[in-house]
Write a protein that holds these residues in place. Structure first.
Motif, mmCIF file in Angstrom:
data_model
loop_
_atom_site.group_PDB
_atom_site.id
_atom_site.type_symbol
_atom_site.label_atom_id
_atom_site.label_comp_id
_atom_site.label_asym_id
_atom_site.label_seq_id
_atom_site.Cartn_x
_atom_site.Cartn_y
_atom_site.Cartn_z
ATOM 1 N N LEU A 112 0.810 -1.212 0.000
ATOM 2 C CA LEU A 112 0.000 0.000 0.000
ATOM 3 C C LEU A 112 0.847 1.266 0.000
ATOM 4 C CD1 LEU A 112 -2.880 -0.850 2.508
ATOM 5 C CD2 LEU A 112 -2.982 -0.787 0.022
ATOM 6 N N LEU A 113 2.131 1.152 0.372
ATOM 7 C CA LEU A 113 2.995 2.324 0.458
ATOM 8 C C LEU A 113 4.072 2.353 -0.617
ATOM 9 C CD1 LEU A 113 3.644 2.674 4.308
ATOM 10 C CD2 LEU A 113 1.783 3.616 2.936
ATOM 11 N N GLN A 114 4.129 1.356 -1.472
ATOM 12 C CA GLN A 114 5.220 1.275 -2.433
ATOM 13 C C GLN A 114 5.000 2.202 -3.626
ATOM 14 O OE1 GLN A 114 5.878 -2.815 -3.534
ATOM 15 N NE2 GLN A 114 6.135 -3.462 -1.400
ATOM 16 N N THR A 115 6.060 2.851 -4.054
ATOM 17 C CA THR A 115 6.022 3.582 -5.314
ATOM 18 C C THR A 115 6.168 2.589 -6.456
ATOM 19 O OG1 THR A 115 8.408 3.908 -5.330
ATOM 20 C CG2 THR A 115 7.071 5.623 -4.258
ATOM 21 N N GLU A 116 5.872 3.038 -7.668
ATOM 22 C CA GLU A 116 5.958 2.140 -8.818
ATOM 23 C C GLU A 116 7.379 1.618 -9.011
ATOM 24 O OE1 GLU A 116 5.122 2.133 -13.660
ATOM 25 O OE2 GLU A 116 4.211 3.668 -12.378
ATOM 26 N N ALA A 117 8.364 2.485 -8.894
ATOM 27 C CA ALA A 117 9.750 2.065 -9.124
ATOM 28 C C ALA A 117 10.196 1.035 -8.099
ATOM 29 C CB ALA A 117 10.672 3.283 -9.094
ATOM 30 N N VAL A 118 9.834 1.247 -6.836
ATOM 31 C CA VAL A 118 10.231 0.302 -5.791
ATOM 32 C C VAL A 118 9.465 -1.010 -5.924
ATOM 33 C CG1 VAL A 118 10.131 -0.121 -3.303
ATOM 34 C CG2 VAL A 118 11.082 2.016 -4.167
ATOM 35 N N ALA A 119 8.173 -0.939 -6.245
ATOM 36 C CA ALA A 119 7.407 -2.171 -6.461
ATOM 37 C C ALA A 119 8.042 -2.998 -7.569
ATOM 38 C CB ALA A 119 5.963 -1.829 -6.809
ATOM 39 N N ARG A 120 8.450 -2.342 -8.648
ATOM 40 C CA ARG A 120 9.067 -3.064 -9.762
ATOM 41 C C ARG A 120 10.397 -3.684 -9.323
ATOM 42 N NH1 ARG A 120 8.641 0.647 -13.035
ATOM 43 N NH2 ARG A 120 6.754 -0.114 -14.075
ATOM 44 N N ALA A 121 11.187 -2.948 -8.567
ATOM 45 C CA ALA A 121 12.468 -3.474 -8.109
ATOM 46 C C ALA A 121 12.280 -4.681 -7.200
ATOM 47 C CB ALA A 121 13.236 -2.377 -7.373
ATOM 48 N N LEU A 122 11.292 -4.634 -6.315
ATOM 49 C CA LEU A 122 11.079 -5.729 -5.375
ATOM 50 C C LEU A 122 10.498 -6.963 -6.050
ATOM 51 C CD1 LEU A 122 9.644 -3.743 -2.314
ATOM 52 C CD2 LEU A 122 11.982 -4.559 -2.672
ATOM 53 N N LEU A 123 9.710 -6.758 -7.109
ATOM 54 C CA LEU A 123 9.051 -7.876 -7.770
ATOM 55 C C LEU A 123 9.894 -8.517 -8.868
ATOM 56 C CD1 LEU A 123 5.464 -6.362 -8.053
ATOM 57 C CD2 LEU A 123 6.097 -8.364 -6.693
ATOM 58 N N SER A 124 10.950 -7.838 -9.307
ATOM 59 C CA SER A 124 11.702 -8.317 -10.468
ATOM 60 C C SER A 124 13.010 -9.011 -10.094
ATOM 61 C CB SER A 124 11.996 -7.150 -11.417
ATOM 62 O OG SER A 124 12.783 -6.155 -10.767
ATOM 63 N N GLY A 125 13.161 -9.387 -8.848
ATOM 64 C CA GLY A 125 14.434 -9.935 -8.392
ATOM 65 C C GLY A 125 14.906 -11.164 -9.125
ATOM 66 N N ASP A 126 13.974 -12.085 -9.470
ATOM 67 C CA ASP A 126 14.421 -13.342 -10.075
ATOM 68 C C ASP A 126 13.959 -13.504 -11.518
ATOM 69 O OD1 ASP A 126 11.755 -13.609 -9.552
ATOM 70 O OD2 ASP A 126 11.905 -15.533 -8.504
ATOM 71 N N GLN A 127 13.556 -12.420 -12.179
ATOM 72 C CA GLN A 127 13.117 -12.551 -13.565
ATOM 73 C C GLN A 127 14.300 -12.849 -14.467
ATOM 74 O OE1 GLN A 127 11.656 -8.444 -14.194
ATOM 75 N NE2 GLN A 127 13.071 -8.356 -15.908
ATOM 76 N N GLU A 128 14.088 -13.697 -15.480
ATOM 77 C CA GLU A 128 15.161 -14.062 -16.395
ATOM 78 C C GLU A 128 14.735 -13.967 -17.855
ATOM 79 O OE1 GLU A 128 16.483 -17.920 -15.334
ATOM 80 O OE2 GLU A 128 17.335 -17.321 -13.410
ATOM 81 N N THR A 129 13.464 -14.168 -18.145
ATOM 82 C CA THR A 129 13.001 -14.186 -19.528
ATOM 83 C C THR A 129 12.087 -13.009 -19.797
ATOM 84 O OG1 THR A 129 11.020 -15.491 -19.039
ATOM 85 C CG2 THR A 129 13.066 -16.705 -19.444
ATOM 86 N N GLU A 130 11.814 -12.765 -21.087
ATOM 87 C CA GLU A 130 10.898 -11.684 -21.468
ATOM 88 C C GLU A 130 9.505 -11.944 -20.925
ATOM 89 O OE1 GLU A 130 9.094 -9.564 -25.500
ATOM 90 O OE2 GLU A 130 10.849 -10.870 -25.633
ATOM 91 N N SER A 131 9.085 -13.200 -20.938
ATOM 92 C CA SER A 131 7.773 -13.547 -20.410
ATOM 93 C C SER A 131 7.684 -13.230 -18.926
ATOM 94 C CB SER A 131 7.484 -15.039 -20.642
ATOM 95 O OG SER A 131 6.276 -15.424 -20.018
ATOM 96 N N GLU A 132 8.733 -13.546 -18.180
ATOM 97 C CA GLU A 132 8.741 -13.241 -16.747
ATOM 98 C C GLU A 132 8.745 -11.741 -16.509
ATOM 99 O OE1 GLU A 132 12.189 -15.394 -15.611
ATOM 100 O OE2 GLU A 132 11.084 -17.181 -15.008
ATOM 101 N N ALA A 133 9.419 -10.986 -17.359
ATOM 102 C CA ALA A 133 9.433 -9.528 -17.230
ATOM 103 C C ALA A 133 8.034 -8.967 -17.413
ATOM 104 C CB ALA A 133 10.392 -8.923 -18.253
ATOM 105 N N GLU A 134 7.264 -9.524 -18.339
ATOM 106 C CA GLU A 134 5.893 -9.071 -18.545
ATOM 107 C C GLU A 134 5.028 -9.413 -17.331
ATOM 108 O OE1 GLU A 134 4.325 -10.541 -22.178
ATOM 109 O OE2 GLU A 134 5.650 -9.330 -23.436
ATOM 110 N N GLN A 135 5.271 -10.566 -16.747
ATOM 111 C CA GLN A 135 4.524 -10.936 -15.543
ATOM 112 C C GLN A 135 4.812 -9.964 -14.411
ATOM 113 O OE1 GLN A 135 5.431 -15.023 -14.624
ATOM 114 N NE2 GLN A 135 4.706 -15.772 -16.584
#
Length: 274
Positions: A112-135
């Motif tokens: 509820l307090l996260q900015t868009e940039a921080v939410a993206r940083a926290l959620l993208s830690g283990d992404q490896e493929t383009e499909s995962e990036a879209e998720q």
């Protein structure tokens, strides 16, 4: 809109895509014409129609205005974004959406307090493929969409206790972290929000491995939701909720008062800028 399937026959995202295609065709527009008139990329609009992407709320607001649909697309989008979350969260999210009173404790920055940039940083830690990036992008959209509940009318009463740990481990982008600290102060100063910091000096406590949320509905019913170690539990039995509330009250007793908590965040922000 007789061509639309019944809601129970398809997912929320599929219903939204079908509605978008129906409205475009009814307006006699090709994807190229719609792209030119709305300034959204043609391939992006196509992927929305075939349910390959979930847009931001602002896109649906724009298209609602374009088609004159009075908020229909935004309502379908709200259903679709809830499907981004795993099944075990859905009932909790439904209760969160209608809660009149909400108490939260988190070790990290609550969604509820996260900015868009921080939410993206926290959620993208283990992404490896383009499909995962879209998720990840879809998860970011869904997380930011949940923040709309702070702007309901009437808005819920929200109390958040946040461990000092959440202030001491920044994301790698210094500007994004500064904006996140500033945003926490802005939200803490909203009339319906009470934010408290649990300082490290309080020592070890019984929720060091997870988070706790308490929700009260208008009819007086209550629920507690805990997360930790990759598991989650929703409790609605009154005895279980009472025990969870006692745990929360003990954490609140250890936390800094609201005014001191805002001053504490300002101090961390000053350190960060220095």
């Amino acid at each position: 809109m007789s061509e639309l399937a019944e809601p129970e026959e398809e997912s929320g995202r599929a219903a939204l895509g079908r509605a978008l295609r129906y409205l475009r065709e009814k307006a006699g527009k090709s994807l190229s014409e719609l792209a030119a008139e709305t300034r959204y990329d043609k391939s992006y609009l196509y992927r929305l129609e075939v349910s390959q992407r979930l847009s931001k709320r602002a896109v649906m607001e724009d298209l609602d205005r374009y088609y004159g649909t009075g908020g229909l697309l935004v309502q379908l989008w709200k259903v679709a974004r809830r499907e981004v979350f795993k099944d075990r969260y859905k009932e909790f999210m439904r209760l969160e959406l209608t809660a009149q009173i909400m108490h939260k404790f988190t070790l990290g920055i609550p969604g509820l307090l996260q900015t868009e940039a921080v939410a993206r940083a926290l959620l993208s830690g283990d992404q490896e493929t383009e499909s995962e990036a879209e998720q990840v992008e879809e998860q970011v959209i869904a997380r930011l969409g949940r923040q709309q509940l702070l702007h309901r009318n009437p808005a819920p009463s929200v109390r958040i206790i946040m461990d000092e740990y959440a202030l001491r481990r920044p994301v790698t982008d210094p500007q994004a972290w500064e904006e996140q600290l500033e945003h926490r102060i802005e939200v803490a100063e909203l009339s319906m929000v009470t934010l408290q910091i649990l300082p490290l000096s309080a020592g070890a406590h019984h929720y060091m491995q997870g988070s706790l949320t308490l929700l009260w509905q208008e009819d007086g019913s209550a629920a507690a939701y805990t997360e930790g170690n990759r598991c989650a539990e929703l409790m609605e039995d009154p005895a279980d909720v009472a025990r969870a509330r006692l745990s929360y009250d003990r954490l609140r007793d250890l936390a800094l008062p609201p005014s001191d908590s805002i001053a504490f965040i300002r101090g961390v922000l000053k350190e960060h800028r220095g």
